[in-house]
Each structure stands twice: as structure tokens, then as C-alpha cells.
Design an enzyme around this catalytic site. Sequence first.
Site, PDB file in Angstrom:
ATOM      1  N   ARG A  32      -1.125   5.145  -4.258  1.00  0.00           N
ATOM      2  CA  ARG A  32      -2.326   5.597  -4.956  1.00  0.00           C
ATOM      3  C   ARG A  32      -3.064   4.431  -5.604  1.00  0.00           C
ATOM      4  O   ARG A  32      -3.604   4.539  -6.705  1.00  0.00           O
ATOM      5  CB  ARG A  32      -1.992   6.660  -6.010  1.00  0.00           C
ATOM      6  N   SER A  37      -3.431  17.175  -7.251  1.00  0.00           N
ATOM      7  CA  SER A  37      -2.271  16.666  -7.989  1.00  0.00           C
ATOM      8  C   SER A  37      -2.754  15.781  -9.135  1.00  0.00           C
ATOM      9  O   SER A  37      -3.406  14.760  -8.899  1.00  0.00           O
ATOM     10  CB  SER A  37      -1.351  15.869  -7.062  1.00  0.00           C
ATOM     11  N   GLU A  84      -3.640  10.824 -12.360  1.00  0.00           N
ATOM     12  CA  GLU A  84      -4.176  10.246 -11.119  1.00  0.00           C
ATOM     13  C   GLU A  84      -5.697  10.218 -11.091  1.00  0.00           C
ATOM     14  O   GLU A  84      -6.282   9.236 -10.614  1.00  0.00           O
ATOM     15  CB  GLU A  84      -3.636  11.033  -9.924  1.00  0.00           C
TER      16      GLU A  84
END
Length: 378
Positions: A173, A266, A370
Site C-alpha cells: 500500500r 478497507s 489507509e
Amino acid sequence: MDDAAAHPTPTLADLTTFRVGGPVARLVEADTESALVEAVSRADAAGTPCLVLGGGSNLLASDSPFPGVVVRDLRGEITHSQAQGAGPICDPVLVTATAGTPWDALVAHSVEQGLSGLEALSGIPGSVGAAPVQNVGAYGAEVADTLVHLRAWDRFAERVVTLEAAELDFGYRMSVLKRSLENPSPARGGRLWGPTGRWAVLEATFGLAATGHSAPIRYAELARRLGVEVGAVAPSRDVREAVLELRASKGMVLDAADHDTWSAGSFFTNPVLDPEAAERLLPEGAPRFPTAHGQVKTSAAWLIDHAGLPKGWAPESVCDDRGVARASLSTKHVLALTNRGGASAADVEALARAVITGVEDAWGITLVPEPVALGITW
């Protein structure tokens, strides 16, 4: 129609999948590359904060007004070419998409054309331009697996550049593009880049195989759904359908009628720990996945669930007088934070902080959000 059209007093709640966020000073909708570059350049020259936005699916914006320019990329074009120097068998096909192209439209197109490599990334919301910034991934695949290069407007050099995949330093990520958000900019008097980083992606090129079959299946849940062993391949169309079914079952496919999809997907990255920390902090039964760098990755969802924060959970602070939550964990998947229909950004932020505190208290592990945070500091 002008290349770029300005609209009065829009809000980030109108432009993001969380459906929260305050008003913006100016919105520019760009339908050509030159319009996008001009809008960003003008903002930089004036010292105005600039946010380049695609689908708005990876952004949590505060309720406060954003005193800058939001540049929305409306372009959606996909082209093909043959890779130079390719061999006679299974020649890779280069597929290029403009940054404003919806990500899943690119995946669907590739599968329809019998190309493999993106099928496990089906159903992910957002745009092509945002995908390499975050190195988006799911079901054992990530953008870094197939990205060849991208073109971007370099806000520091003030020119269009081509960045090869090797230059992007992809991680979990993470990419050079995302890391630039943490770097001070000499062009901005030492201020941090942001909320968009140094490079505004213009288009991305992927190398895909013309086989009609998927890349090897790496994710056990997906392999079980397909009835194959991990490491096997399957028709790309079957993989796409299976991934869409799995994502929908977890509220991870956008649906305006389903509040479980009023989210950023998420919300927390899976923690990556040194072996010593993993041995000390992870309880028996917690998932442990070795990484290429000798560290141990675990499951944020497992940690949340086993910290006593189940699906649908919400702290009292984000509930109304009747006890109805304005924001809560998804009723389908604990890793998604959701707007139940009337949440503010402050409600979502409070929910996120309550989850972080709950996991810290239970396991001593700090979860990292995130999505890009605008006007919010974690």
C-alpha cells in the site's frame, strides 16, 4: 463544452464514497490532459492547496471547508499496443488508461479482451490514477504486479514525466508517489506536498498476457471459491466473477442503496511487524504471513474482531439519542468503517479512533488508516 468548467460551492461529501466532507473553495472538472495540468499549475503558482480527485474512494475529508482547488479528472480512455521486443508466444499487450478512467472499467475491459493480470483486482472503486499511488491490492494481487510505467505531471519540475515501475519503489500500500506526501517541497517554501503529492498521474500502462486465463491464484479464499488449488490458474472471466461475488458479500462493491458501501473500503492496513514484535504481541491463533523482507504481516480485521469490536459496532459517541449509529463498522466486514446515512466526518473520525484505541488496548498494536486524510491528523 470548455476543457475545464468551474462550479460553485461543491462539497467533498458530494465527491467521495464516504459521503462526508466540507465545502471546497473551487472545483475544476477537467476533460483533457491540458486542462488538468493547467488547473494544477495555476493552483501551485498561486500557492493554493490542490487536490486531484478521481473516484474519491480513498479519501476521508474533514467537515471543515477546504480552502483550495479540487481538480476532478473526467477523462476515461483505454488504448492497446504491443510490447516491443516481445516473443512469438503469449506476447504481452500494453494497455494504457487515462487517470480518470474508473479502475473497474479497466479491469472489465481487460477481461473482455481476453487479457490476464488484473482480474483479481475486480470491483475496487476509484480511478486508474489513484491505483498506483496506493499500490492497490486484493486477493493476492496488486498494481505493482502488472504496471509497466506511468505518465505524470511533476509539480516540482513543472513538466510531464514518465516513471517506470522500478522507479516507483512499490511496497505494501505504498509507492514513491504516496511517500512524496511526507516530503517538504522546495517549490512550496518547504511546506509539505498535499493533499496531492508531487506527481499528478495522467495515465498508466499495464503489461497483460493475452491468454484468457488468470495469473496464478494466490489467495486461499478465492481459490476455494473457484474450486482450484492455490497457485493454479482459471479463466479470467471466472476469476472476475468470483472476486465480485466475494467483494459484494463483504460490502466492498459500491451500491448507493447499501450503507455498508458508504465507506472507503478497507480502512486500516494490515500491520507489518518485526519477528520479535510479532512473537511478543500477536496472540496464538492470529494470522501470520511472512513477508519478503523477513517481517510478519497479520490481519487488521482479525485484530479488530478479536478485540471485541464486531461487525456493526459503534461507540456511543457516534450514536443518536435513540442509540442508532450514524457511523459504524460494516455489518459485513469489520475492516470497513461506514456512514450509516447521516454521519459527519467527525463521526467517522471518532469511530476510527475508537477502533485504534480498542486494538491498542487489546494487543498493543497501533492500526494505521489507509485512506488519505484531508484536514485530519492521526
